[in-house]
Design a protein around this motif. Structure first.
Motif, mmCIF file in Angstrom:
data_model
loop_
_atom_site.group_PDB
_atom_site.id
_atom_site.type_symbol
_atom_site.label_atom_id
_atom_site.label_comp_id
_atom_site.label_asym_id
_atom_site.label_seq_id
_atom_site.Cartn_x
_atom_site.Cartn_y
_atom_site.Cartn_z
ATOM 1 N N VAL A 189 0.821 -1.216 -0.136
ATOM 2 C CA VAL A 189 0.029 -0.058 0.126
ATOM 3 C C VAL A 189 0.760 1.281 0.016
ATOM 4 C CG1 VAL A 189 -1.568 1.258 1.399
ATOM 5 C CG2 VAL A 189 -2.079 -0.953 1.113
ATOM 6 N N ASP A 190 2.081 1.140 0.784
ATOM 7 C CA ASP A 190 2.830 2.436 0.875
ATOM 8 C C ASP A 190 3.500 2.555 -0.491
ATOM 9 O OD1 ASP A 190 2.491 3.427 3.513
ATOM 10 O OD2 ASP A 190 3.786 1.871 4.202
ATOM 11 N N MET A 193 0.444 3.897 -2.748
ATOM 12 C CA MET A 193 -0.021 5.530 -2.613
ATOM 13 C C MET A 193 0.901 6.415 -2.815
ATOM 14 S SD MET A 193 -3.174 5.089 -1.426
ATOM 15 C CE MET A 193 -2.986 6.808 -0.615
ATOM 16 N N THR A 194 2.199 6.192 -3.245
ATOM 17 C CA THR A 194 3.181 6.993 -3.505
ATOM 18 C C THR A 194 3.521 7.000 -4.948
ATOM 19 O OG1 THR A 194 4.888 5.474 -2.850
ATOM 20 C CG2 THR A 194 4.281 7.255 -1.135
ATOM 21 N N ASN A 214 -3.960 8.890 -7.780
ATOM 22 C CA ASN A 214 -4.363 8.946 -6.546
ATOM 23 C C ASN A 214 -5.621 8.175 -6.260
ATOM 24 O OD1 ASN A 214 -2.039 10.207 -5.730
ATOM 25 N ND2 ASN A 214 -2.918 12.232 -5.661
ATOM 26 N N ALA A 217 -5.158 4.702 -6.505
ATOM 27 C CA ALA A 217 -4.491 4.027 -5.290
ATOM 28 C C ALA A 217 -5.365 4.046 -4.106
ATOM 29 C CB ALA A 217 -3.422 4.923 -4.991
ATOM 30 N N GLU A 218 -6.307 5.087 -3.940
ATOM 31 C CA GLU A 218 -7.031 5.025 -2.930
ATOM 32 C C GLU A 218 -8.157 3.838 -2.922
ATOM 33 O OE1 GLU A 218 -8.125 6.235 1.065
ATOM 34 O OE2 GLU A 218 -6.680 7.148 -0.215
ATOM 35 N N LYS A 221 -5.906 1.075 -1.352
ATOM 36 C CA LYS A 221 -5.839 1.028 0.107
ATOM 37 C C LYS A 221 -7.237 0.534 0.758
ATOM 38 C CE LYS A 221 -4.863 4.430 3.663
ATOM 39 N NZ LYS A 221 -4.694 5.875 3.844
ATOM 40 N N TRP A 236 -5.017 -3.224 -7.740
ATOM 41 C CA TRP A 236 -3.558 -2.571 -7.960
ATOM 42 C C TRP A 236 -3.401 -2.845 -9.483
ATOM 43 C CZ3 TRP A 236 0.000 -6.664 -9.466
ATOM 44 C CH2 TRP A 236 1.122 -6.250 -9.570
ATOM 45 N N GLY A 354 7.733 5.174 -0.913
ATOM 46 C CA GLY A 354 6.904 4.127 -0.376
ATOM 47 C C GLY A 354 7.862 3.456 0.715
#
Length: 428
Positions: A189-190, A193-194, A214, A217-218, A221, A236, A354
């Motif tokens: 996730v890190d 998210m980056t 973003n 990516a959310e 998450k 993903w 990340g």
């Protein structure tokens, strides 16, 4: 099986004339066979007994260490069977293992024998390592390190923890000295998210693209937070599509290169396999492994093709793919295991942003002191007075930032990777 090396193969000789090698299969579970290939260290200044043993674990899951890691990154010869100047074999004995089961020359006899999580991957590897150190007792006292890349790092962390426990119990005899996690899928996730911020600050996304990446990516998450890990893997893949569409095909392994436009009508899992397994099995490498190498090894079953089960390896691990293993890294550090994180500046799939996030959130008691340290520059061995990396270390934890390198650091920055190996194994 012991053999003398490629000069034996190429010259048709029956006696060893090059550095010593060995390879074999281990049945780690009923119907599950894992293949390993060892190169004894070949150094002009030291015998192999005085140099460390390094096990290399490839990513994917489904990428072959005996193939890609060996011939594309750190082995004694490249894909064209020419000597590699930055081979790690000059500084260590190197053990390549095709894992999880079904990767490379490893294979399963039935569909239900594939690993579906890192716990099974770790237990399989413990069986192999116990067998290896029993068969090769000369390596039991030699410092043993696990180096890894990409998803291999996630597996390496889990394997290292189980190995530490096994050594304490006395069930495996070896001198485990540390683990190195290269561009590793420790906190998926890190990484995801980056992606947006990283691509935006490198001028590969505009404002609209940043917002779309973003948002995608959310969704990843949210699936992870809801413990819906198979859905998270699918999300993903969707996020990767959004990245490709907004960057006109940026390469996830090196942002300075570009991927060709693939068939986006494929299923999510098929797309993931296409992006992250097939690049590790290019046709030229496949021809080498299924041709001259297969003939040289002489023990590959007739019905086994190198890489033939790789897609199934990835598919069976899909439900475990997005699960983090940050807690395992914490346990390793707390247990006193030497842990190194290293990352390529140009990597996107596991970007350094990340990695920084999950490292800074470690619960290990030494992390506040580590975070306060300033990094130290390292000269690029191939370009004196030019910075090739930065690093910092505190107690049993170290971090290397490798410049001008993507996801596959040894192939992008071979001299710097070799220098890092020597530093981690205390040869420099």
């Amino acid at each position: 099986m012991d053999a003398g090396g490629f000069l034996v193969l190429l010259l048709g000789l029956s006696t060893p004339v090059a550095s010593k090698e060995a390879w074999s299969y281990v049945e780690v579970r009923d119907g599950a066979h894992m293949f390993w290939w060892l190169y004894y260290a070949d150094s002009a200044s030291a015998q192999y007994e005085n140099l460390p043993l390094v096990m290399w674990l490839q990513g994917g899951p489904g990428g072959s260490g005996t193939g890609f890691g060996n011939f594309e990154e750190i082995g004694p010869l490249n894909r064209d069977l020419e000597p590699r100047k930055t081979s790690w074999v000059q500084a260590a004995s190197v053990l390549f293992v095709d894992n999880p089961v079904g990767t490379g020359f490893s294979y399963t006899d039935r569909p239900d024998a594939y690993a579906t999580n890192v716990a099974t991957v770790a237990s399989d590897m413990l069986v192999l390592l116990k067998n290896f150190f029993t068969e090769k007792p000369e390596f039991q006292s030699i410092p043993f390190y696990i180096f890894s890349e990409s998803y291999g790092g996630k597996m390496a962390a889990a394997i290292s923890l189980e190995l530490t426990k096994a050594i304490t119990k006395g069930t495996v005899k070896c001198n485990f000295s540390g683990v190195a996690l290269g561009d590793s899928w420790i906190s998926p996730v890190d990484s995801v998210m980056t992606w947006g911020p990283y691509l935006y600050t490198t001028s590969l996304l505009d404002d609209y693209g940043l917002a779309e990446v973003n948002k995608a990516a959310e969704a990843v998450k949210q699936a992870v937070e809801q413990q819906e890990f198979l859905k998270a893997t699918e999300m993903w893949s969707v996020a990767e599509n959004v990245v490709e569409q907004n960057t006109n095909g940026v390469n996830f392994y090196n942002i300075l290169t570009q991927d060709s436009d693939e068939n986006h009508k494929l299923t999510h899992l098929a797309l993931q396999i296409l992006r992250h397994i097939r690049p590790l099995q290019r046709q030229s490498l496949s021809d080498l492994m299924n041709g001259p190498i297969r003939k040289k090894l002489g023990i590959i079953p007739q019905n086994v093709t190198w890489g033939g089960q790789a897609d199934e390896v990835f598919t069976n691990m899909a439900g475990d793919f997005m699960k983090p293993v940050v807690d395992i890294v914490d346990q390793l550090l707390t247990a006193g295991v030497n842990v190194t994180v290293y990352n390529g500046q140009l990597d996107l799939i596991v970007d350094t942003l990340g990695q920084e996030l999950w490292v800074k959130q470690l619960k290990w008691e030494g992390i506040p002191s580590f975070n306060k340290l300033r990094w130290t520059p390292l000269d690029d061995p191939a370009s004196p007075h030019i910075t090739g990396a930065f690093y910092k270390t505190y107690k049993n934890f170290a971090f290397y930032w490798i410049l001008k390198a993507g996801h596959m650091i040894p192939s992008d920055q071979g001299p710097m990777a070799l220098q890092m190996l020597k530093m981690i194994t205390q040869q420099a």
